[in-house]
Write a protein that holds these residues in place. Structure first.
Motif, PDB file in Angstrom:
ATOM      1  N   SER A 130       0.830  -1.204   0.000  1.00  0.00           N
ATOM      2  CA  SER A 130       0.000   0.000   0.000  1.00  0.00           C
ATOM      3  C   SER A 130       0.869   1.260   0.000  1.00  0.00           C
ATOM      4  CB  SER A 130      -0.916  -0.025   1.225  1.00  0.00           C
ATOM      5  OG  SER A 130      -1.648   1.157   1.309  1.00  0.00           O
ATOM      6  N   ARG A 131       1.932   1.231   0.765  1.00  0.00           N
ATOM      7  CA  ARG A 131       2.840   2.376   0.830  1.00  0.00           C
ATOM      8  C   ARG A 131       3.510   2.614  -0.521  1.00  0.00           C
ATOM      9  NH1 ARG A 131       7.965   3.018   4.877  1.00  0.00           N
ATOM     10  NH2 ARG A 131       8.363   5.190   4.388  1.00  0.00           N
TER      11      ARG A 131
ATOM     12  N   SER B 202       3.968   5.777  -5.567  1.00  0.00           N
ATOM     13  CA  SER B 202       4.027   5.804  -7.031  1.00  0.00           C
ATOM     14  C   SER B 202       2.779   6.447  -7.626  1.00  0.00           C
ATOM     15  CB  SER B 202       4.191   4.390  -7.588  1.00  0.00           C
ATOM     16  OG  SER B 202       3.020   3.634  -7.380  1.00  0.00           O
ATOM     17  N   GLY B 203       1.739   6.630  -6.812  1.00  0.00           N
ATOM     18  CA  GLY B 203       0.517   7.252  -7.299  1.00  0.00           C
ATOM     19  C   GLY B 203      -0.334   6.332  -8.145  1.00  0.00           C
TER      20      GLY B 203
END
Length: 176
Positions: free
Chosen positions: A166-167, A172-173
């Motif tokens: 998730s991070r 990276s968007g």
């Protein structure tokens, strides 16, 4: 009176809210992950804290256990390898079980941890519990099979792997 059949009880996508069935599906592997993680941590700690186990010979020692199963194992050469250094083998198994248990419980490198657990279970099945008759009396085969879903699925929820994934997505968007 007209009765209609409701067909929209399941969400079409795995990640969407959904009902209890979707939640049960998402969390189905969590009890297995907790059980295997705790069990392997316990097994590793049990070996490390048992002064009789970590010896070349004597009652309850790893050395005597391996000598006792040598002729009845599926792969005697594997037992012979462990007998070159029974204490070293005992520590390798104990620390391996700890690493597998911690990785599985935390969901860190979960597939790799599950693979490690499966390999430990496989080696114990082919050596220590191979002579169990009938075969289902030996628990190592059951543990080997229990690791398989975690090798395939990993730890997609409530895990460090999921948090790290998730991070990375947020950085990276994207939504990979």
């Amino acid at each position: 009176m007209t009765h209609s059949m409701r067909t929209d009880t399941h969400s079409p996508h795995f990640g969407e809210g959904g009902g209890w069935r979707d939640n049960a599906t998402r969390y189905a592997l969590l009890p297995l992950r907790i059980f295997l993680g705790v069990t392997f941590i316990y097994a590793g700690l049990d070996k490390l804290t048992d002064s009789a186990f970590m010896k070349d010979s004597g009652a309850g020692s790893i050395g005597d256990m391996m000598r006792a199963v040598r002729d009845s194992s599926a792969i005697p050469a594997l037992v012979d390898l462990s007998l070159k250094s029974p204490v070293g083998f005992g520590y390798a198994i104990a620390f391996g079980e700890l690493a597998v248990g911690i990785g599985t419980l935390l969901g860190l490198l979960a597939r790799l941890a599950a693979l490690g657990g499966a390999l430990i279970s496989l080696s114990l099945w082919l050596t220590v519990s191979w002579a169990s008759d009938p075969y289902y009396y030996g628990n190592d085969l059951a543990y080997l099979m229990a690791w398989t879903p975690l090798i395939l699925a990993g730890a997609p929820l409530l895990s460090l792997d999921a948090a790290l994934r998730s991070r990375r997505r947020r950085r990276s968007g994207g939504y990979r």
